[in-house]
Write an enzyme that holds these catalytic residues in place. Structure first.
Site, PDB file in Angstrom:
ATOM      1  N   TYR A  58     -24.149  -2.241  13.110  1.00 28.16           N
ATOM      2  CA  TYR A  58     -22.770  -1.838  12.824  1.00 28.16           C
ATOM      3  C   TYR A  58     -22.431  -2.111  11.362  1.00 28.16           C
ATOM      4  O   TYR A  58     -21.861  -1.253  10.669  1.00 28.16           O
ATOM      5  CB  TYR A  58     -21.821  -2.597  13.748  1.00 28.16           C
TER       6      TYR A  58
ATOM      7  N   SER B 245     -14.787   0.055   8.411  1.00 28.02           N
ATOM      8  CA  SER B 245     -14.450  -1.180   9.110  1.00 28.02           C
ATOM      9  C   SER B 245     -14.412  -2.281   8.073  1.00 28.02           C
ATOM     10  O   SER B 245     -14.967  -2.139   6.972  1.00 28.02           O
ATOM     11  CB  SER B 245     -15.513  -1.501  10.167  1.00 28.02           C
TER      12      SER B 245
END
Length: 270
Positions: free
Chosen positions: A165, A152
């Site tokens: 995350y 990401s």
């Protein structure tokens, strides 16, 4: 003058790709892209055995490929081991590994639930270590392999309220680099794709939260969410990532390894 010997082109047709989290979003779109090239598939995700078998059959019939479905719990390391062994024995080999499965929870560090931290680290990071570890022996035996980790933009930069995350995605980037170094002489590449905003259900809760807080429409909240970080005001379609994965599996990308590759609408260019 030295003459170079051209490398023989490797066809992807007939190779097998295992994609975690491939029943929706990026994983499902990527599965379709690879299947179009005649690549056999091991599908995985949150479906019942019957639903998964039906999905695998749809792929098999549409693309004339060999398929397998498994709904292994990626928080359970023993379940991952069984999953990988089953996939290898059934399909013959795992040539392409795409670690895509991921979950999200947004909350400030001081109130972030321990259970959410543990789940995100387990599914987004630890599972990728275990699948990679199981896949490497076969790839080394074949002197060919492609590992693509869906990281990401949050593997490169941080955002508030995404502590687990960001930690997991930064970890995926580090994992990718080490695997690339260790496998450089075995015909195996390992890369991390770092998308910005992708139009998947994973971010719907964040959009809804903004819409409720700002008393605005879902679409306006979506635009607000995107442009707060990313200069390009559009979300990326999941299929675009699948097409990038396909390129990374090709001979043209054989020297690309250990890379963290942004697809982020200029997010990290700022």
């Amino acid at each position: 003058m030295l003459e170079s010997t051209p490398l023989q082109s490797t066809t992807l047709k007939g190779k097998t790709a295992l994609i975690t989290g491939s029943t929706s979003g990026i994983g499902l779109a990527s599965a379709h892209v690879l299947a179009e090239q005649g690549i056999n598939l091991v599908l995985h995700g949150l479906m019942s055995d019957d639903e998964g078998a039906n999905l695998a059959q749809e792929f098999s019939e549409k693309y004339q490929i060999k398929t397998l479905f498994d709904n292994a719990n990626l928080m359970d390391t023993s379940a991952i081991s069984v999953f990988m062994d089953k996939a290898t024995k059934t399909m013959g080999s795992i040539d392409i590994l795409i670690n895509n499965a991921g979950i999200q929870h947004t909350e400030a560090v001081d109130t972030f639930p321990e259970s959410k931290w543990n789940a995100i680290i387990a599914i987004n990071l630890t599972a990728a270590f275990h699948t990679t570890q199981h896949a490497l022996s076969g790839m080394k035996a074949n002197s060919w392999g492609r590992i693509v980790n869906i990281a990401s933009v949050h593997g490169l930069v941080a955002s508030k309220n995404k502590v687990a995350y960001c930690a997991a995605k930064h970890g995926i980037v580090g994992l990718t680099k080490v695997v690339a170094l260790e496998c450089a002489e075995h015909g195996i590449t390992a890369n991390a794709i770092c998308p910005g905003w992708v139009d998947t259900p994973l971010i719907n809760d964040q959009i809804t939260e903004i819409a409720n807080k700002e008393s605005t429409s879902f679409e306006q909240a979506k635009y607000q969410l995107i442009t707060a970080k990313q200069p390009v005001p559009d979300m990326m379609a999941p299929r675009q990532i699948g097409e990038f994965i396909l390129f990374l599996c090709s001979d043209s990308a054989r020297s690309i390894t250990g890379s963290s590759l942004p697809m982020d609408g200029a997010w990290t260019a700022q």
